[in-house]
Design a protein around this motif. Sequence first.
Motif, PDB file in Angstrom:
ATOM      1  N   ARG A 134      42.678  86.147 -21.162  1.00 28.14           N
ATOM      2  CA  ARG A 134      42.744  84.771 -21.659  1.00 28.14           C
ATOM      3  C   ARG A 134      43.315  83.843 -20.589  1.00 28.14           C
ATOM      4  N   ARG A 150      34.531  89.208 -23.359  1.00 28.74           N
ATOM      5  CA  ARG A 150      35.251  88.118 -24.007  1.00 28.74           C
ATOM      6  C   ARG A 150      34.644  87.724 -25.345  1.00 28.74           C
ATOM      7  N   ALA A 151      33.366  88.023 -25.556  1.00 26.28           N
ATOM      8  CA  ALA A 151      32.685  87.593 -26.783  1.00 26.28           C
ATOM      9  C   ALA A 151      33.024  88.470 -27.982  1.00 26.28           C
ATOM     10  N   HIS A 153      35.260  90.297 -30.982  1.00 26.75           N
ATOM     11  CA  HIS A 153      36.380  89.914 -31.837  1.00 26.75           C
ATOM     12  C   HIS A 153      37.679  90.422 -31.215  1.00 26.75           C
ATOM     13  N   ARG A 157      38.648  93.765 -28.824  1.00 24.08           N
ATOM     14  CA  ARG A 157      39.158  93.629 -27.452  1.00 24.08           C
ATOM     15  C   ARG A 157      40.441  94.435 -27.264  1.00 24.08           C
ATOM     16  N   ASP A 290      35.957  79.415 -35.636  1.00 23.77           N
ATOM     17  CA  ASP A 290      34.797  80.295 -35.741  1.00 23.77           C
ATOM     18  C   ASP A 290      35.226  81.682 -36.190  1.00 23.77           C
ATOM     19  N   LEU A 293      34.920  85.124 -33.983  1.00 28.87           N
ATOM     20  CA  LEU A 293      35.858  85.543 -32.951  1.00 28.87           C
ATOM     21  C   LEU A 293      37.242  85.867 -33.503  1.00 28.87           C
ATOM     22  N   THR A 294      37.678  85.152 -34.521  1.00 30.61           N
ATOM     23  CA  THR A 294      39.051  85.336 -35.013  1.00 30.61           C
ATOM     24  C   THR A 294      39.128  85.469 -36.522  1.00 30.61           C
TER      25      THR A 294
END
Length: 322
Positions: A134, A150-151, A153, A157, A290, A293-294
């Motif tokens: 990040r 990076r794409a 969730h 990661r 979104d 992702l989170t």
Amino acid sequence: MPIQSADNSKWLCPTLKILFVKTSSLGDVVHNCPAITDAARKLPGAELDWVVEEPFAAIAAMHASVRRVIPVRLRRWRGEWWRGTTWQEIGAYRAAVSAERYDAVIDTQSLIKSALLARCALGERHGMDSSSAREPLAARFYQHRHAVPRALHAVERNRRLAAAALGYALDLPLDYGLAPVAADPGDAPYAVFLTMTSRADKLWPEERWIEAGRALGMRIVLPWGSDAERARAARIAAALPQAKVTARMTIEQLARLFARAQAVIGVDTGLTHLAAAVGAATVGIYCGSDPALTGIYGAPRANNVGTLGAAPSAADVLRALR
């Protein structure tokens, strides 16, 4: 040092010591739990420690595989760096984290602040490479850098970084490792509404909370964390005949509240992720972020509704719950 197998797939030392660094925020700490579970199952007998911000230390302590929680107070230290007590606390942290040597120090936060905390520990440091982290400069502090898309969730990661650092295949089902609290047969059915979040664009309109509460037709419990959040909860509760605004609750108390609830409905806040992680039937409401992702991820009794710039209706939320 531990011995590894020829294919680098498994550590063979029964006293392997691993330190995870994931300090904040609440949702990020919850998202780190599956990586802890993976490491514990892949490396039986390993001792797993966790560096985490003090307000979220209770979540790390809830994980049955965590041996030692090492709290930090970075948020307070930054605001009171000139105080003698701050430097005493920093010294106490350095002493605690360097009290023993770790076979692997894994910084899943990928920020400069967490990389500096990891650097205080004794052991080989692992983190994401500059294209994955990040904050790309954080990669300079690691001895071993790993590429993580990076794409993905945030949960995946964290899991992929831990698997790469410790050399095992990531072939386990996702498990947060936070054991739910069994419901008391005498508990009257209730739902929890988590109406609070850190950003105004993530809030769900109050009239939709009221519409959903009336449709559920059961007792509604509304926690809060600040005076503004308590006032919002009180306005919603005033329009619902069976609603109650709680007293201020600790994270442990909230986890028990969630685990015994018939349902938890919450906006994009770490507490909604915690509810899903302890096994509650949970709906996450997304208005200003979104969920790809989170959002709530990997919890079998949870769903996300809405997306960035498109708040769901009360009917959408109820359908996701049922």
